[in-house]
Design an enzyme around this catalytic site. Structure first.
Site, PDB file in Angstrom:
ATOM      1  N   MET A   1      -9.309  -3.322   8.254  1.00 32.48           N
ATOM      2  CA  MET A   1      -8.773  -3.776   9.536  1.00 32.48           C
ATOM      3  C   MET A   1      -7.958  -2.732  10.300  1.00 32.48           C
ATOM      4  O   MET A   1      -7.313  -3.076  11.288  1.00 32.48           O
ATOM      5  CB  MET A   1      -7.935  -5.052   9.305  1.00 32.48           C
ATOM      6  CG  MET A   1      -8.750  -6.163   8.653  1.00 32.48           C
ATOM      7  SD  MET A   1      -7.819  -7.661   8.250  1.00 32.48           S
ATOM      8  CE  MET A   1      -7.367  -8.238   9.883  1.00 32.48           C
TER       9      MET A   1
ATOM     10  N   GLU B   1       0.809  -1.220   0.000  1.00 33.07           N
ATOM     11  CA  GLU B   1       0.000   0.000   0.000  1.00 33.07           C
ATOM     12  C   GLU B   1       0.844   1.273   0.000  1.00 33.07           C
ATOM     13  O   GLU B   1       0.345   2.342  -0.358  1.00 33.07           O
ATOM     14  CB  GLU B   1      -0.969  -0.020   1.196  1.00 33.07           C
ATOM     15  CG  GLU B   1      -2.052  -1.088   1.007  1.00 33.07           C
ATOM     16  CD  GLU B   1      -2.886  -1.356   2.239  1.00 33.07           C
ATOM     17  OE1 GLU B   1      -4.077  -1.670   2.090  1.00 33.07           O
ATOM     18  OE2 GLU B   1      -2.363  -1.278   3.373  1.00 33.07           O
TER      19      GLU B   1
ATOM     20  N   ASP C   1     -11.997  -6.145  -3.005  1.00 32.26           N
ATOM     21  CA  ASP C   1     -12.846  -7.342  -2.974  1.00 32.26           C
ATOM     22  C   ASP C   1     -14.212  -6.926  -2.426  1.00 32.26           C
ATOM     23  O   ASP C   1     -14.382  -5.789  -1.998  1.00 32.26           O
ATOM     24  CB  ASP C   1     -12.207  -8.407  -2.067  1.00 32.26           C
ATOM     25  CG  ASP C   1     -12.071  -7.899  -0.635  1.00 32.26           C
ATOM     26  OD1 ASP C   1     -13.032  -8.056   0.131  1.00 32.26           O
ATOM     27  OD2 ASP C   1     -11.026  -7.302  -0.293  1.00 32.26           O
TER      28      ASP C   1
HETATM   29  N1  SAH Z   1      -3.161 -11.473   2.115  1.00 31.76           N
HETATM   30  C1  SAH Z   1      -2.582 -10.843   3.293  1.00 31.76           C
HETATM   31  C2  SAH Z   1      -3.615 -10.553   4.358  1.00 31.76           C
HETATM   32  C3  SAH Z   1      -4.530  -9.433   3.964  1.00 31.76           C
HETATM   33  S1  SAH Z   1      -5.614  -8.948   5.264  1.00 31.76           S
HETATM   34  C4  SAH Z   1      -1.517 -11.771   3.840  1.00 31.76           C
HETATM   35  O1  SAH Z   1      -1.616 -12.979   3.651  1.00 31.76           O
HETATM   36  O2  SAH Z   1      -0.562 -11.267   4.439  1.00 31.76           O
HETATM   37  C5  SAH Z   1      -6.531  -7.700   4.429  1.00 31.76           C
HETATM   38  C6  SAH Z   1      -5.940  -6.316   4.416  1.00 31.76           C
HETATM   39  O3  SAH Z   1      -6.624  -5.526   3.465  1.00 31.76           O
HETATM   40  C7  SAH Z   1      -6.111  -5.552   5.734  1.00 31.76           C
HETATM   41  O4  SAH Z   1      -5.050  -4.650   5.924  1.00 31.76           O
HETATM   42  C8  SAH Z   1      -7.465  -4.833   5.551  1.00 31.76           C
HETATM   43  O5  SAH Z   1      -7.427  -3.519   6.038  1.00 31.76           O
HETATM   44  C9  SAH Z   1      -7.726  -4.806   4.050  1.00 31.76           C
HETATM   45  N2  SAH Z   1      -8.924  -5.513   3.572  1.00 31.76           N
HETATM   46  C10 SAH Z   1      -9.229  -5.664   2.266  1.00 31.76           C
HETATM   47  N3  SAH Z   1     -10.343  -6.405   2.105  1.00 31.76           N
HETATM   48  C11 SAH Z   1     -10.800  -6.714   3.343  1.00 31.76           C
HETATM   49  C12 SAH Z   1     -11.899  -7.488   3.830  1.00 31.76           C
HETATM   50  N4  SAH Z   1     -12.739  -8.107   2.989  1.00 31.76           N
HETATM   51  N5  SAH Z   1     -12.045  -7.628   5.177  1.00 31.76           N
HETATM   52  C13 SAH Z   1     -11.187  -7.032   6.023  1.00 31.76           C
HETATM   53  N6  SAH Z   1     -10.100  -6.318   5.616  1.00 31.76           N
HETATM   54  C14 SAH Z   1      -9.896  -6.145   4.285  1.00 31.76           C
END
Ligand code: SAH
Length: 230
Positions: free
Chosen positions: A173, A13, A197
């Protein structure tokens, strides 16, 4: 010179911003690297916090208490809750709430913490600047409530629960922790999120596919906001 703190949750980001600014100093505090540079008449401090509300709170506190940030801007991706939001759309948070706070056993509303607020408003001046920047580029900004919690939402029932209880248009989050910390430190802040998403059963696949593109969209919109600031 005023200081703008720009925070993302994940490295992806903030990478587009580091690519844009090219030269910066690095300062390590509390497990984060703060990238310090200047742009126009501003000191700019950029960091990614790592995922979740606790990490984002520490990074935001450091921006305020160590770097004396005059403004905090969050850039990143989020899950869309409103039907009218699709991948790549940009959301400007009107206010933030913590959907995972629950002390309702004592009669408090879901998401409410005594001596705090259920919804914490973002800064109206920064939001006006963001709206002007969007108008100039024909970007249709979605303005609404963002709900934060320490879970990746990828389930249509949980998604609907957040919509029903918090009237949020997007879920992520970190946003609410930026709101809590910035408001307590009296730092004007705004939250920008590009949709990666739809927080539904396909969210993980969509996130992986669109993280980079959506993170770039959010970051380039941040540059437009900086260009719109006096
Ligand atoms: N793929 C990453 C984890 C991503 S967690 C890994 O394996 O390391 C998701 C991140 O994107 C968080 O920082 C949150 O703020 C944001 N985010 C995007 N879509 C989200 C969703 N559906 N629910 C919660 N957070 C989401």
């Amino acid at each position: 010179m005023k200081t703008i703190g720009i925070i993302g949750a994940m490295r992806e980001e903030i990478t587009p911003l580091l690519d844009f600014f090219k030269e910066y100093n690095e300062i390590q505090i509390g497990g984060n690297i703060f990238y310090v540079t200047t742009y126009k008449n501003y000191n700019i401090v950029i960091a990614y916090s790592k995922i979740g509300k606790i990490h984002a709170s520490l990074t935001c506190s450091t921006m305020g208490l160590h770097f004396n940030a005059d403004y905090i801007i969050f850039t990143g991706v989020a899950g869309g809750l409103s039907n009218d939001l699709k991948v790549g759309d940009i959301v400007l948070a009107s206010s933030l709430c913590q959907y995972d706070v629950d002390i309702s056993a004592f009669g408090h509303p879901l998401g409410f913490i005594p001596e705090s607020k259920l919804y914490i408003d973002t800064d109206s001046n920064l939001n006006e600047i963001a709206k002007r920047a969007a108008n100039k580029q024909n970007i249709e900004l979605k303005y609404g409530i963002i709900a934060s919690g320490d879970s990746f939402i990828s389930d249509k029932d949980k998604k609907q629960w957040i919509i029903d209880n918090f009237k949020a248009c997007a879920v992520e989050m970190e946003g609410a922790s930026i709101a809590v910390v910035s408001s307590l430190l009296n730092i004007p802040f705004c939250i920008i999120r590009a949709i990666s998403d739809s927080a539904d059963d396909n969210a993980d696949v969509s996130f992986d596919e669109f993280l980079e593109d959506s993170a770039k969209k959010s970051a380039s919109f941040i540059i437009s906001i900086l260009d719109e600031m006096e």
